[in-house]
Scaffold this motif. Sequence first.
Motif, short mmCIF file in Angstrom:
data_model
loop_
_atom_site.label_atom_id
_atom_site.label_comp_id
_atom_site.label_asym_id
_atom_site.label_seq_id
_atom_site.Cartn_x
_atom_site.Cartn_y
_atom_site.Cartn_z
N VAL A 81 30.30 78.28 51.53
CA VAL A 81 31.65 78.81 51.73
C VAL A 81 31.56 80.00 52.66
O VAL A 81 30.66 80.83 52.54
N GLY A 82 32.48 80.09 53.59
CA GLY A 82 32.52 81.24 54.50
C GLY A 82 32.17 80.84 55.91
O GLY A 82 31.86 79.68 56.21
N THR A 83 32.19 81.82 56.79
CA THR A 83 31.93 81.55 58.20
C THR A 83 30.44 81.47 58.50
O THR A 83 30.05 80.86 59.48
N THR A 84 29.61 82.11 57.69
CA THR A 84 28.16 81.98 57.87
C THR A 84 27.63 81.00 56.84
O THR A 84 28.23 80.82 55.77
N LYS A 85 26.53 80.36 57.14
CA LYS A 85 25.95 79.38 56.22
C LYS A 85 25.08 80.11 55.19
O LYS A 85 24.05 80.68 55.56
N CYS A 114 25.39 74.81 54.90
CA CYS A 114 24.48 75.81 54.34
C CYS A 114 23.13 75.68 55.02
O CYS A 114 22.92 74.82 55.87
N ALA A 115 22.21 76.55 54.67
CA ALA A 115 20.85 76.52 55.20
C ALA A 115 19.89 76.40 54.03
O ALA A 115 20.14 76.92 52.95
N LEU A 116 18.81 75.67 54.25
CA LEU A 116 17.75 75.55 53.25
C LEU A 116 16.44 75.98 53.88
O LEU A 116 16.12 75.56 54.99
N ASP A 117 15.71 76.83 53.18
CA ASP A 117 14.40 77.27 53.62
C ASP A 117 13.43 76.88 52.51
O ASP A 117 13.42 77.48 51.44
N ASN A 143 26.01 69.47 58.58
CA ASN A 143 26.18 70.78 59.20
C ASN A 143 25.28 71.82 58.53
O ASN A 143 25.72 72.89 58.11
N CYS A 144 24.00 71.48 58.42
CA CYS A 144 23.02 72.34 57.75
C CYS A 144 21.87 72.69 58.68
O CYS A 144 21.56 71.95 59.60
N ASN A 145 21.23 73.81 58.40
CA ASN A 145 19.98 74.20 59.05
C ASN A 145 18.91 74.13 57.97
O ASN A 145 18.99 74.86 56.97
#
Length: 188
Positions: A81-85, A114-117, A143-145
């Motif tokens: 949620v939001g403008t940044t992942k 969202c992003a997953l590391d 739409n993920c990194n």
Amino acid sequence: MKRRIFACLLALVLACAALSAVVFADDAGSVARIGENYYTTLDDAIAAATNEDENVIELLADCELTNGITLVNKSLTIRGVGTTKPTITLKERGIHASSELGNPSKRYLTFVNCALDILANDNPGKSGATANLIANTDLTFDNCNVTITNPEDISISAIYLYQESNLFIKNNSVVKISGFTGTRCSGI
């Protein structure tokens, strides 16, 4: 007449301010939300998701999990949620998703915006050290990194798909897999 209008406007502004304070108090310090329920950890939100289809967790902030994400006979969408992942960092265990009865119901785990590391870890006797899909679950990055790293050259796979499992990478998602070069290693 002007005083009544001013008084009404003032009352409306105060009511809005009070309502905003209540809303912000509910989500203060929260990492995730399911409907109107807020959770301070993603683990708690995943545990609260029912075994029914179409569970959606809204990820409100960055978080770190040491026990990874484990789903059994459950479908789940984690949506930033939001403008940044928002970033989910998985250090000791990655993802383990399975459906014990095959996949006639098309069980899934979907990450959106969202992003997953994910940092590979030698976790003897336990699968899920990276992003393993064991038995009948679809994994989608929308739409993920995603970054999956194997810094110690452990003999494992970054993403392991088994039995009726599918991987979908879509809508500008970027998946970077590195360090899986040793014996019996593979990216996917």
